[in-house]
Scaffold this active site. Structure first.
Site, PDB file in Angstrom:
ATOM      1  N   ASP A   1      36.496  45.613  40.813  1.00  0.00           N
ATOM      2  CA  ASP A   1      35.808  46.596  39.986  1.00  0.00           C
ATOM      3  C   ASP A   1      34.388  46.073  39.780  1.00  0.00           C
ATOM      4  OD1 ASP A   1      38.217  47.879  39.740  1.00  0.00           O
ATOM      5  OD2 ASP A   1      38.344  47.696  37.563  1.00  0.00           O
TER       6      ASP A   1
ATOM      7  N   HIS B   1      40.262  40.521  44.768  1.00  0.00           N
ATOM      8  CA  HIS B   1      41.391  40.767  45.662  1.00  0.00           C
ATOM      9  C   HIS B   1      40.918  40.848  47.116  1.00  0.00           C
ATOM     10  CE1 HIS B   1      44.398  41.855  42.420  1.00  0.00           C
ATOM     11  NE2 HIS B   1      43.249  41.792  41.752  1.00  0.00           N
TER      12      HIS B   1
ATOM     13  N   SER C   1      30.183  37.826  37.076  1.00  0.00           N
ATOM     14  CA  SER C   1      29.400  37.293  38.182  1.00  0.00           C
ATOM     15  C   SER C   1      29.331  38.297  39.317  1.00  0.00           C
ATOM     16  CB  SER C   1      29.959  35.959  38.658  1.00  0.00           C
ATOM     17  OG  SER C   1      28.970  35.266  39.383  1.00  0.00           O
TER      18      SER C   1
END
Length: 291
Positions: free
Chosen positions: A90, A147, A249
């Protein structure tokens, strides 16, 4: 004027010291104080806790536990199909496109070296010459686990010590060489489309970077650290968690030339959601060129 003061302040700030202190606070089991900080954070950044597996702030023993919270089942769907690569996080696309003459576009007026980003070794950078990159920024409100876009076998990891500038859009537009000067971890995978690099970039007050195979990475040494996993059978399926940030980050994903085509929906400024279409494999185009 205010923006320039913010940038100047980052150069003057003892970023590593601040980040270490923040890390200690984030890792502390401080009971009601921890819960209070989490509630304040949720309110300030308007975090949707309905997506979290555990939505009650009281559940989390530390701020880090909250920040790296797990999503509830079904909150994200990983796109199916071997030809479809899934968005790994995201966040928001900072930039994406072609790697040109060994340089990666950062922001207007700024680019940085592919070779330097990957730790300075020609053999590591060579597979990505004239390839493709995508830089995605994770804001404080975002889900902070990373992921896999595609199934891959881990071959190497490189941990590169460096600065800890903020990686928000303002800093990207004003600090030269940002992503190749900040502390970062480079994970190199072999995939059905060839090599893939997932670069996890540290930032100011990022307490640590973690991977699922090595745990927390720390810059205990000033020199670059290397790990060889070619003899290990560490294979992560598409959509599987590969790492996480404790506080926000950026990731930089790298692919070889002609291996993929990014989704036409993605451009600088696009919001990303884990599991949605990231890119399409270009295996047929690659095969026809080889023949």
């Amino acid at each position: 004027m205010i923006d320039q003061l913010k940038i100047t302040g980052q150069y003057l700030l003892p970023k590593h010291l601040v980040s270490r202190l923040t890390g200690k606070i984030a890792a502390a089991k401080a009971g009601k104080l921890t819960t209070f900080l989490i509630k304040q954070f949720i309110a300030k950044f308007k975090i949707n806790m309905d997506e979290a597996k555990h939505s009650d702030p009281v559940y989390f023993d530390t701020f880090n536990d909250f920040f790296t919270r797990e999503l509830k089942a079904g909150a994200r769907t990983i796109i199916e199909g071997d030809d479809n690569l899934a968005l790994p996080v995201d966040g928001c696309v900072s930039q994406l496109g072609e790697i040109k003459a060994g340089r990666i576009f950062q922001a207007k007026g700024h680019d940085f070296s592919l070779r330097e980003l990957l730790g300075g070794r020609d053999d590591v950078a060579a597979p990505f010459d004239d390839g493709l990159f995508s830089t995605i920024y994770l804001a404080p409100k975002d889900y902070h686990r990373i992921h896999m876009p595609i199934t891959g076998k881990l071959e190497q990891m490189i941990f590169i010590p460096g600065d800890l500038f903020s990686v928000n859009p303002l800093t990207a537009e004003n600090v030269p060489n940002l992503f190749a000067r900040n502390e970062r971890a480079v994970a190199l995978f072999s995939t059905a489309l060839g090599p893939m690099a997932m670069v996890l970039v540290g930032a100011t007050i990022v307490a640590s970077i973690e991977t699922v195979w090595a745990g927390t990475l720390k810059a205990d040494k000033k020199e670059i650290q290397y790990w060889d996993y070619t003899d290990k059978d560490i294979t992560l399926e598409k959509g599987a968690e590969m790492g996480r940030f404790k506080l926000g980050s950026t990731i930089v994903a790298l692919f070889p030339k002609d291996s993929i085509a990014f989704s036409e929906e993605l451009q600088a400024g696009s919001v990303t959601r884990l599991g949605e279409l990231f890119a399409k494999a270009q295996i047929e185009a690659q095969t026809s060129k080889e023949s």
